[in-house]
Motif scaffolding. Structure first.
Motif, mmCIF file in Angstrom:
data_model
loop_
_atom_site.group_PDB
_atom_site.id
_atom_site.type_symbol
_atom_site.label_atom_id
_atom_site.label_comp_id
_atom_site.label_asym_id
_atom_site.label_seq_id
_atom_site.Cartn_x
_atom_site.Cartn_y
_atom_site.Cartn_z
ATOM 1 N N GLU A 785 -0.741 12.235 -8.757
ATOM 2 C CA GLU A 785 -0.327 12.046 -7.374
ATOM 3 C C GLU A 785 -1.147 10.879 -6.646
ATOM 4 O O GLU A 785 -0.617 9.931 -5.976
ATOM 5 N N ARG A 786 -2.598 10.926 -6.853
ATOM 6 C CA ARG A 786 -3.239 10.118 -6.030
ATOM 7 C C ARG A 786 -3.238 8.459 -6.941
ATOM 8 O O ARG A 786 -3.066 7.591 -6.236
ATOM 9 N N VAL A 787 -3.001 8.524 -8.161
ATOM 10 C CA VAL A 787 -2.938 7.305 -9.032
ATOM 11 C C VAL A 787 -1.626 6.605 -8.670
ATOM 12 O O VAL A 787 -1.543 5.405 -8.571
ATOM 13 N N TRP A 788 -0.440 7.540 -8.821
ATOM 14 C CA TRP A 788 0.792 6.890 -8.646
ATOM 15 C C TRP A 788 0.916 6.488 -7.171
ATOM 16 O O TRP A 788 1.485 5.374 -7.139
ATOM 17 N N GLN A 789 0.424 6.772 -6.074
ATOM 18 C CA GLN A 789 0.400 6.328 -4.913
ATOM 19 C C GLN A 789 -0.222 4.835 -4.898
ATOM 20 O O GLN A 789 0.408 3.906 -4.240
ATOM 21 N N LEU A 790 -1.426 4.793 -5.340
ATOM 22 C CA LEU A 790 -1.867 3.523 -5.489
ATOM 23 C C LEU A 790 -0.983 2.540 -6.450
ATOM 24 O O LEU A 790 -0.871 1.408 -5.926
ATOM 25 N N ILE A 791 -0.410 3.048 -7.500
ATOM 26 C CA ILE A 791 0.450 2.130 -8.107
ATOM 27 C C ILE A 791 1.527 1.790 -7.089
ATOM 28 O O ILE A 791 2.020 0.611 -7.336
ATOM 29 N N GLN A 792 1.978 2.580 -6.492
ATOM 30 C CA GLN A 792 3.125 2.354 -5.591
ATOM 31 C C GLN A 792 2.651 1.272 -4.600
ATOM 32 O O GLN A 792 3.468 0.157 -4.251
ATOM 33 N N GLN A 793 1.447 1.484 -3.977
ATOM 34 C CA GLN A 793 0.755 0.328 -2.834
ATOM 35 C C GLN A 793 0.994 -0.926 -3.573
ATOM 36 O O GLN A 793 1.279 -1.872 -3.045
ATOM 37 N N ALA A 794 0.482 -1.011 -4.921
ATOM 38 C CA ALA A 794 0.301 -2.157 -5.563
ATOM 39 C C ALA A 794 1.769 -2.803 -5.735
ATOM 40 O O ALA A 794 1.819 -3.941 -5.547
ATOM 41 N N ALA A 795 2.750 -2.034 -6.003
ATOM 42 C CA ALA A 795 4.080 -2.625 -6.119
ATOM 43 C C ALA A 795 4.501 -3.283 -4.712
ATOM 44 O O ALA A 795 5.357 -4.258 -4.624
ATOM 45 N N ASN A 796 4.118 -2.713 -3.684
ATOM 46 C CA ASN A 796 4.531 -3.106 -2.266
ATOM 47 C C ASN A 796 3.829 -4.439 -1.849
ATOM 48 O O ASN A 796 4.013 -4.792 -0.620
ATOM 49 N N ILE A 797 2.688 -4.602 -2.471
ATOM 50 C CA ILE A 797 1.783 -5.759 -2.013
ATOM 51 C C ILE A 797 2.494 -6.909 -2.017
ATOM 52 O O ILE A 797 3.048 -7.327 -3.084
#
Ligand code: FES
Ligand code: FES
Lengths: 797, 164
Positions: A785-797
């Motif tokens: 879940e922690r890594v997934w959130q980061l991946i989402q963050q990256a997608a939104n940058i």
């Protein structure tokens, strides 16, 4: 370099089968919960549902009235009879409660009352009938908030929640940082985890006030101690014995104290009946004083433009939970013995602070605080490598202490005994086909996949011989020796009985003891029998801890064997009318040096000592049995190292992170390590693989989570996720051997090495996988879940 | 409130390691507790009491089951095997021998359950693939070994049993 073995080695160095296995494989080992005594009572605790609350009142009437209940003891009653859990001098004094909460509870799950009944079932029924009225207080949960002056206090007798603050500065870190060409910095968090042996902790107490004697049967790692000091009216004598353990990993030491005290008092109140308490798993996860390494770091390293690390600054904030009843906070000091890892760095600042909060107390865990520190060092090395356009392996090679620099004195005064770090790293790279892995990674990255590769290195302090050096500060300036003993006797048949002074705990000590003694006297392993004392007849022993048994027990065994051999030779000298200095022991006999002339079987010498002492001259002790207590021949009051050996290892990991789920899979895991002479290579491999599994647990799955009210969220194995075979990679292990010049047979400790390095290997690999997204994980537990959130963050940058 | 925990005691007849016995148990007694306390088959290890770790695994009519999740009364009329039934006197069973050979255990607390599960696998499937072995071992937690030497032990056990 040849292995310094002072005898012909037939078994030492071989992966022989373990001598303790038949007992374990047939289910015959007698663990603490297997012991039964007539009339034994069973304990259940009532535990606090609140993290922080005043206790207003107890009502035990309904519980006491339940048929089968023999005694109900509240925390308030216990307080009248006992002393606080931590009575040690030093920093932690004044920072603990009692074996049960009396006036207020400091963590959810803290025991407030105990019931002794004829069965555990009835005891649990009764515990539920106890009424406790609480006044709920603000819970202190976040360690940074805990340090603020306005925070609620966990201990009203203290001015704040800050247990200690220390600054250790070596060289000129500020100047060096200013002069650095490159500075990398980051904040990290390490998850709260624990050893979680499959067998929890347990005790059976019997306090016979007529005999004025208290006995605690336990599964402690360190039998032979005393808890008399815990009682206002102590027993005349007490003994703590130990049964075989179902795993320990540091958790079976200080965590037992609160249960020993409570069970002992209940036994005294029940006319000396045996009283048993075994933690159930939920209690273990919730309330065993064994959590570890709930840590936050701020770290900053300086480098020259060609990639030399010149300065490290590490700031640590450790949330030790609600109490210092266990020695846990001393785990902040251990990194001082390997502060710069394998690297040559002269300027260092280690700034540490610990706070108490309303969480379960911390306790020792395999690695004793080094794994998070190694993770910080290794991750910042990687960041610097990226910034400088260097390869991860290259930057490490560039900073290593070199083989000709041993013994190497670190800035903190520690002496690393031996090693060849460049060669160990090289071995790992070769075996992993590092260049091939890099090409593979690039190819898959080009397909858009998140593939990470790490090369990390770690140091394993081993063979702890004393609480000296940095630990003296923790102990309020005192040091303490950690001895180890072995006893050997020989029978008239020429068989040997070896006794160790702690319980069977799974790492194979009886086996290597058998290997060493069989080789020493030149007999078969079948003629050596090892038993492990239940500490009724103790000799000084600290037991397994601090990667020490391969080192200290080997010393103790050889010391005992030397003592017995000298005695056998003196008797033989008399019987053969030959000067002792012309005799030696080989192949189970005393013979003339060089192998000429008559031989005298050792059993015959023992028989003479036992049955015909009249044939011995007066000055010879006619006892074919010796005990030897080893202690390092070093001053304890020094700044020097509490550890004798410094094993080291390189781990190479290839991982892939699933973009859709954040899940990490480990595809390759290659290890090269140097733990000196390997007494039994298969056992070393088992230690390494087991440590890898625990390191993977800490960085991908396990975590004790608390909500904002201090409510624990990880109280079953469905929430606290222990790695199964599907999660642990089958690692490729390679040995490099640099015997330690400081230890018997050249051994180095090896029980903790893998857990030191694995968290760094996984963390660095996951971050490398995420690098193309431009995000970075700061929390060392890379759960999906922690890594997934980061991946989402990256997608939104 | 009065908790009368013995109200629902009842008679059960169970065959444990080939011996049939009848006894009274409370309705709430777990099978693990009955085996450990009444039958003294203490090789049944209890690691979690909530069905995750697998250390309490026994063979229930030949099927691996978690004794902590069963009530003793559910065993009425059934046949149970524990680790104590595996060795023949002091001669270890091939699976036990293989675990010793390959260092498939450290503290041994998880081992009894694993060996019983593996014995069922190898009976049903004498030449298991690694996938099948993983499926069985995936139901057991071991905190000491990291599973590698357990995997090697199971592979060797299969070979040894085939050669028998
Ligand atoms: S004790 Fe039964 S599954 Fe853990
Ligand atoms: S050998 Fe200790 S839990 Fe498996």
């Amino acid at each position: 370099m040849s292995i310094p073995v002072p005898f012909k080695s037939k078994y030492v160095g071989q992966s022989v089968k373990r001598v303790e296995d038949p007992v374990l494989l047939t289910g015959r080992a007698r663990h603490i919960d297997d012991l039964e005594f007539p009339g034994m009572l069973h304990v259940a605790f009532l535990r606090s549902p609140h993290a922080h609350a005043k206790i207003i009142s107890f009502d035990v009437s309904a519980a006491s009235a339940l048929p089968g209940v023999e005694c109900v003891l509240t925390g308030a009653e216990l307080k009248e009879e006992t002393r606080p859990l931590n009575t040690m001098p030093g920093i932690a004094s004044g920072w603990s409660g009692y074996a049960m909460a009396a006036d207020k509870v400091r963590y959810a799950g803290e025991a407030v009352a105990a019931v002794a009944a004829t069965s555990r079932y009835i005891a649990e029924d009764a515990a539920e009938l106890i009424q406790v009225e609480y006044e709920i207080l603000d819970a202190v949960v976040d360690p940074e908030q805990a340090a603020l002056p306005e925070s609620a206090l966990v201990y009203e007798n203290q001015e704040s929640n800050v247990l200690f603050e220390r600054n250790y500065t070596y060289g000129e870190p500020d100047r060096a940082m200013k002069e650095a060409d490159l500075v990398v910095r980051e904040n990290y968090r390490f998850p709260r985890v624990s050893g979680n042996p499959l067998e929890t902790v347990g005790v059976i107490a019997r306090w016979d006030s007529v005999a004025d004697e208290l006995t605690c049967w336990t599964n402690t790692q360190s039998p032979g101690g005393s808890i008399r000091g815990s009682f206002v009216n102590p027993p005349g004598r007490d003994q703590i014995t130990a049964q075989p353990h179902g795993g320990s990993f540091g958790t079976k030491m200080g965590a037992l104290l609160k249960y020993e005290i409570t069970a002992a008092l209940l036994s005294r109140l029940c006319d000396g009946r045996h009283v048993k308490y075994i933690e159930d798993r939920m209690e273990h996860l919730l309330a065993s004083s064994t959590h570890a390494w709930d840590r936050r770091y701020e770290a900053e390293f300086g480098f020259t433009s060609d990639g030399r690390c010149t300065v490290m600054k590490v700031r640590l904030l450790n949330d030790v939970g609600s109490s210092c009843e266990n020695s846990a906070p001393s785990m902040c000091w251990k990194p001082l013995v390997m502060l710069t890892g394998p690297y040559k760095v002269q300027h260092f600042e280690y700034d540490m602070a610990a706070v108490v909060t309303n969480k379960t107390p911390e306790g020792a865990y395999r690695g004793y605080g080094v794994p998070p520190h190694t993770l910080v060092i290794e991750r910042l090395m990687d960041k610097a490598a990226v910034a400088l356009g260097m390869d991860a392996a290259e930057i490490r090679q560039h900073n290593f202490i070199q083989p000709d620099e041993f013994p190497y004195k670190t800035p903190t005064g520690t002496e690393y005994d031996s090693g060849d770090y460049p060669a160990v790293l090289q071995l790992a790279l070769e075996k992993a086909n590092y260049e091939g892995l890099k090409a593979e990674q690039q190819r898959r990255r080009d397909e858009g996949r998140l593939v990470g590769l790490s090369v990390v290195f770690g140091i394993e302090p081993g063979g702890v011989w004393a609480m000296t050096g940095p630990f003296r500060d923790w102990l309020g300036g005192m040091g303490a020796i950690n001895p180890e003993s072995a006893a050997i006797s020989i029978s008239a048949e020429g068989t040997f009985d070896v006794e160790l002074f702690y319980a069977l705990e799974g790492q194979g000590q009886p086996t290597f003891a058998t290997q060493i003694i069989a080789d020493y006297f030149g007999v078969t392993m079948e003629s050596v029998r090892v038993s492990q004392s239940d500490a009724r007849n103790p000799a000084p022993s600290m037991g397994p801890a601090g990667s020490r048994q391969a080192v200290v027990l080997t010393f103790a065994l050889i010391g005992a064997a030397d003592k017995l051999a000298a005695r056998l030779i003196r008797v033989a000298s008399n019987l053969l009318q030959t000067p002792a200095d012309q005799l030696e022991i080989a192949d189970g006999s005393v013979q003339l040096k060089g192998g000429q002339g008559p031989t005298l079987p050792l059993g015959q010498i023992a028989a003479t000592m036992t049955f015909r002492p009249d044939l011995l001259p007066d000055e010879i002790e006619g006892n074919p049995q010796v005990t030897y207590t080893w202690r390092a021949n070093r001053p304890v009051d020094t700044e020097g190292s509490p550890y004798l050996s410094y094993a080291n290892a390189c781990h190479v990991a290839l991982v892939e992170v699933d973009r859709a789920t954040g899940q990490t899979s480990i595809e390759r895991y290659v290890i090269a390590d140097d733990c000196g002479t390997r007494l039994n290579p298969a056992m070393v491999e088992g230690q390494v693989q087991g440590g890898v599994a625990q390191g993977i647990g800490a960085t991908l799955f396990e975590e004790y989570v608390y909500d904002e009210y201090g409510q624990p969220q990880s109280v079953t194995f469905a929430d606290y996720l222990m790695p199964s075979i599907y999660e642990v990679p089958m690692t490729e292990k390679h040995a490099f051997v640099t015997p330690s010049p400081l230890t018997a047979l050249g051994v180095k400790g090896t029980g903790e090495g893998a857990i030191h390095v694995t968290p760094a290997a996984i963390f660095c690999a996951v971050n490398d996988a995420l690098a193309p997204l431009g995000v970075e994980l700061e929390h060392a537990n890379a759960k999906p879940e922690r890594v997934w959130q980061l991946i989402q963050q990256a997608a939104n940058i | 409130m009065n908790v009368q925990s013995d109200l629902d005691s009842r008679q059960v007849t169970v065959t444990v390691n080939g011996k049939q016995e009848s006894l009274e148990v409370e309705g709430r007694t777990t099978l693990a507790d009955m085996l450990r306390q009444e039958f003294h088959t203490q090789g049944v290890r209890v690691g979690c009491e909530h069905g995750v770790c697998g250390s309490c695994t026994i063979l229930f009519d030949g099927e691996p089951m978690r004794a902590c999740l069963l009530l003793a009364v559910q065993a009425d009329g059934h046949e149970i095997k524990t680790i104590e039934s595996m060795a023949d006197g002091n001669k270890l069973h091939e699976i036990q021998e293989a675990f010793s050979e390959k260092h498939g255990l450290q503290c041994g607390f998880c081992t009894a359950g694993i060996i019983l599960s593996v014995s069922e696998l190898l009976e049903r499937c004498p030449e298991p693939t690694d996938e099948q072995i993983y499926e069985i071992l995936g139901g057991h937690l071991c905190r000491c070994t990291g599973y590698q030497q357990i995997l090697q032990s199971v592979r060797l056990a299969a070979d040894m049993l085939l050669e028998k």
